[in-house]
Scaffold this active site. Sequence first.
Site, PDB file in Angstrom:
ATOM      1  N   ARG A  78       0.819  -1.229   0.000  1.00  0.00           N
ATOM      2  CA  ARG A  78       0.000   0.000   0.000  1.00  0.00           C
ATOM      3  C   ARG A  78       0.846   1.269   0.000  1.00  0.00           C
ATOM      4  NH1 ARG A  78      -3.195  -2.948   3.754  1.00  0.00           N
ATOM      5  NH2 ARG A  78      -4.972  -3.919   2.710  1.00  0.00           N
TER       6      ARG A  78
ATOM      7  N   LYS B 179       1.590  11.082 -11.544  1.00  0.00           N
ATOM      8  CA  LYS B 179       0.725  10.159 -12.288  1.00  0.00           C
ATOM      9  C   LYS B 179       1.515   8.902 -12.613  1.00  0.00           C
ATOM     10  CE  LYS B 179      -2.702  12.901 -14.750  1.00  0.00           C
ATOM     11  NZ  LYS B 179      -3.253  13.119 -16.101  1.00  0.00           N
TER      12      LYS B 179
ATOM     13  N   GLU C  77       6.791  17.387 -25.844  1.00  0.00           N
ATOM     14  CA  GLU C  77       6.238  17.784 -24.541  1.00  0.00           C
ATOM     15  C   GLU C  77       6.858  19.106 -24.067  1.00  0.00           C
ATOM     16  OE1 GLU C  77       3.758  15.898 -23.230  1.00  0.00           O
ATOM     17  OE2 GLU C  77       4.164  13.772 -23.667  1.00  0.00           O
TER      18      GLU C  77
ATOM     19  N   LYS D 233       5.633  22.408 -15.227  1.00  0.00           N
ATOM     20  CA  LYS D 233       4.875  21.250 -14.763  1.00  0.00           C
ATOM     21  C   LYS D 233       4.652  21.328 -13.254  1.00  0.00           C
ATOM     22  CE  LYS D 233       3.503  16.703 -15.002  1.00  0.00           C
ATOM     23  NZ  LYS D 233       3.494  15.505 -15.809  1.00  0.00           N
TER      24      LYS D 233
ATOM     25  N   GLU E 114      -5.870  16.633 -10.874  1.00  0.00           N
ATOM     26  CA  GLU E 114      -6.535  16.947 -12.128  1.00  0.00           C
ATOM     27  C   GLU E 114      -8.032  17.170 -11.967  1.00  0.00           C
ATOM     28  OE1 GLU E 114      -4.879  14.872 -15.499  1.00  0.00           O
ATOM     29  OE2 GLU E 114      -6.744  15.106 -16.618  1.00  0.00           O
TER      30      GLU E 114
ATOM     31  N   ARG F 190      -4.990  21.140 -14.339  1.00  0.00           N
ATOM     32  CA  ARG F 190      -3.980  20.160 -14.728  1.00  0.00           C
ATOM     33  C   ARG F 190      -4.330  19.527 -16.076  1.00  0.00           C
ATOM     34  NH1 ARG F 190      -0.651  15.626 -11.182  1.00  0.00           N
ATOM     35  NH2 ARG F 190       0.409  14.698 -12.961  1.00  0.00           N
TER      36      ARG F 190
ATOM     37  N   ASN G  29      -2.899  17.922 -20.937  1.00  0.00           N
ATOM     38  CA  ASN G  29      -3.318  16.923 -21.918  1.00  0.00           C
ATOM     39  C   ASN G  29      -3.437  17.503 -23.331  1.00  0.00           C
ATOM     40  OD1 ASN G  29      -3.508  14.943 -19.925  1.00  0.00           O
ATOM     41  ND2 ASN G  29      -5.555  15.624 -19.368  1.00  0.00           N
TER      42      ASN G  29
ATOM     43  N   HIS H  65      -3.172  15.319 -26.325  1.00  0.00           N
ATOM     44  CA  HIS H  65      -3.142  13.925 -25.876  1.00  0.00           C
ATOM     45  C   HIS H  65      -4.394  13.124 -26.214  1.00  0.00           C
ATOM     46  CE1 HIS H  65       0.538  15.094 -23.917  1.00  0.00           C
ATOM     47  NE2 HIS H  65       0.709  13.876 -23.430  1.00  0.00           N
TER      48      HIS H  65
ATOM     49  N   HIS I 187      -3.409   9.948 -27.994  1.00  0.00           N
ATOM     50  CA  HIS I 187      -3.682   8.622 -27.429  1.00  0.00           C
ATOM     51  C   HIS I 187      -4.508   7.780 -28.393  1.00  0.00           C
ATOM     52  CE1 HIS I 187      -3.041   9.831 -22.923  1.00  0.00           C
ATOM     53  NE2 HIS I 187      -1.917   9.656 -23.587  1.00  0.00           N
TER      54      HIS I 187
ATOM     55  N   HIS J  74       4.880   7.799 -28.144  1.00  0.00           N
ATOM     56  CA  HIS J  74       4.025   8.752 -27.443  1.00  0.00           C
ATOM     57  C   HIS J  74       4.217  10.201 -27.898  1.00  0.00           C
ATOM     58  CE1 HIS J  74       1.550  10.366 -24.235  1.00  0.00           C
ATOM     59  NE2 HIS J  74       2.540  11.175 -23.907  1.00  0.00           N
TER      60      HIS J  74
END
Lengths: 378, 378
Positions: free
Chosen positions: A121, A143, A185, A226, A236, A240, A244, A247, A251, A266
């Site tokens: 955990r 993330k 990016e 960032k 997010e 935030r 994207n 993206h 994606h 990517h």
Amino acid sequence: MSSVHVELGERSYDVLVAANLIPNLGRHMAARMDARRAAIVTDENVGRLYLEPVRQALSDAEIDSVEIVVAPGEASKSFSTLERVVRELLAARLERSDIVIALGGGVVGDLAGFAAAITRRGMSLVQVATSLLAQVDSSVGGKTGINTPEGKNLVGAFFQPRLVLADTSTLDTLPPREFRAGYAEVAKYGLIDDADFFSWLEENRAAVFSGEDARGEAIRRSVAAKARVVATDEREAGTRALLNLGHTFGHALEAACNYDASRIIHGEGVAIGMAMAHRFSVHQGLCAPETAERVERHLAAAGLPTHMNSIPGRGFSTSELMDHIAQDKKVKAGRLTFILSRGIGEAFIAEDVAPHSVETFIAGELAAEPAPALQTGE
Amino acid sequence: MSSVHVELGERSYDVLVAANLIPNLGRHMAARMDARRAAIVTDENVGRLYLEPVRQALSDAEIDSVEIVVAPGEASKSFSTLERVVRELLAARLERSDIVIALGGGVVGDLAGFAAAITRRGMSLVQVATSLLAQVDSSVGGKTGINTPEGKNLVGAFFQPRLVLADTSTLDTLPPREFRAGYAEVAKYGLIDDADFFSWLEENRAAVFSGEDARGEAIRRSVAAKARVVATDEREAGTRALLNLGHTFGHALEAACNYDASRIIHGEGVAIGMAMAHRFSVHQGLCAPETAERVERHLAAAGLPTHMNSIPGRGFSTSELMDHIAQDKKVKAGRLTFILSRGIGEAFIAEDVAPHSVETFIAGELAAEPAPALQTGE
Ligand SMILES: NC(=O)c1ccc[n+]([C@@H]2O[C@H](COP(=O)([O-])OP(=O)(O)OC[C@H]3O[C@@H](n4cnc5c(N)ncnc54)[C@H](O)[C@@H]3O)[C@@H](O)[C@H]2O)c1
Ligand SMILES: NC(=O)c1ccc[n+]([C@@H]2O[C@H](COP(=O)([O-])OP(=O)(O)OC[C@H]3O[C@@H](n4cnc5c(N)ncnc54)[C@H](O)[C@@H]3O)[C@@H](O)[C@H]2O)c1
Ligand SMILES: [Zn+2]
Ligand SMILES: [Zn+2]
């Protein structure tokens, strides 16, 4: 050495950006956390080059370490590799207070970060980012995650590292195609909200690519951008999402190519996606055509693709892309959310884009002149 | 209807405890969250009995739902079932704001809770606990997770639900052996820090088992005890570890039995573990022998086992149990951490137990007279 602080209360941490940081990794860790045992998670490419120096740096600081090496490439961001990494961490009897070091690009960072988040955990995590993309983006912000056949990054956790190292010297061994992809990016931060930075990149692109001081400067400014976004919106809930930019389209293209790196990686998806987001903004009457052209020009000058047609193999259908778009994370209660733009540095979150306008736009893009096949060699 | 509040700032939530709550599930959800779509995760046993009423309750509140049914039993807390549940959530196109309802005992709660935690990096979770163990323990407090061959609950997330329902009417269909097992966790709260509650249980045990008002009262007091501990130490940095009373020994026995329910189930392991923890405390000179005997007497009166020897098949070795103990979560930097006791309601965290004293104690327990085989029938 330059350091960017990510301010998140008790989850705050530093991102160190400089040349030749790896030899001091153990010392930087020891200064910030109770570090006795660590597992280094890396991929075969990065491991071949940097496992030995990292091991040495740890042993200099009296940190015991074990290694977990995965295959390079997006396919390692899977449930089965996650299970393997987690079980190797457990088999090595690492405890909750021990450290997982993600040594590599975004694939290793996302995978090892997620494994650290769920093993016992939550263990401690250190990101040693070795690709440009990981240094300016994926290693910062917490993330983590994996892909499933349903889509990219749909499974994961928000899990902040305790320390991030961006050793810019490692970029000297990064394949040029990967450097270009990471650059997408970098350019993204300019396009989101920093027109000055975008202009600076237009002027300094060649120096950034040749590894001069401008490279470190571009990375530092990107990390600072960032860190700012993450500090205001860790999970997010709002702004935030601007990160994207490019993206959703990107994606969808990655998924449509089955994450086959010989067709797309990517950052290339992000480059095409950003160009598309600007053209779609023009299509929606939000943005001047000159802006979209300026974006395309800069990305193309950096050797990045800007149209779906330049992906080897092509052959996408509008409906297949729409399907992937609907499965993307940025869908809210049935409405499509896109990051659109009013100009350079003026991106914004559009939460209620009508699916049929996206469909029309994509159909138009697909009908356009076939572009020359993307150069995927190095 | 009685409600216990779990105070965790913005992650606070209510645990509703009463008979016949399920018919109002949808309304209770709608009053607390934006509820439009939900996935009901359950096991075959519980699904057969309660899927239809739950579906009906959701549709009464205009909440659309899909179902994901897993096999009953501890074996479903695995990577492969987790992957299946997560992918079914994604395939159903549930979004981050949609709800996962864990309908069942602790197995479903831990599994579905973990799936909710990692799908799209966190959906909303509602626990509808149907076993006594789940109502008094596992559904409250946010621990979710799965097992691996390396050990139990070693992989997971802290992830708080938005609402917990303990519909005590569902206990009428719970197999008696499962009710007894859950009762071990009820008794645990008395043993940790509430001698009055333990005495109350000694007097009211029969009424608790026959489902009279005392049953609801025992559940409410247990939930209140758990809520208090969780509110002060959400992530088990300190006192929350007291809830592990009996669990280090118990988990080792479960693992040594390969989680084979025909030999042992969680609550039975906890019962044996709590009796052992008290006998070990006597062995260490911390606790009067009469205390350990009183604990054994109460558990035995409830039909629970108190010795390893009563586990069908027996045949454990000291070294195998020590091995499982060393792999347990409650190991800190090589030292063994145990929850020990100075008397009824006087449990404490002992962080530096010498492994060899545990070994001697276990060897002694294993050498003792064989007890009659545990009655596992219903
Ligand atoms: N978590 C986030 O916030 C976030 C943000 C952006 C992207 N991502 C993810 O990051 C991933 C892409 O990351 P990436 O582009 O770094 O890919 P990657 O990790 O696959 O690295 C690219 C290739 O370069 C190699 N490599 C890396 N560093 C090297 C070095 N110094 N020398 C030689 N070879 C090296 C790798 O072995 C790999 O073959 C994607 O999965 C994407 O989803 C995550
Ligand atoms: N997350 C936590 O904090 C926490 C705490 C304690 C235990 N646990 C976990 O909980 C699990 C044990 O939970 P459990 O004892 O509820 O086991 P379980 O979920 O397997 O339920 C026991 C059995 O009873 C059946 N059942 C449940 N409710 C029923 C009902 N109302 N009517 C008829 N049948 C019913 C189930 O199908 C199953 O066969 C273990 O995996 C343990 O690790 C977690
Ligand atoms: Zn990206
Ligand atoms: Zn328990």
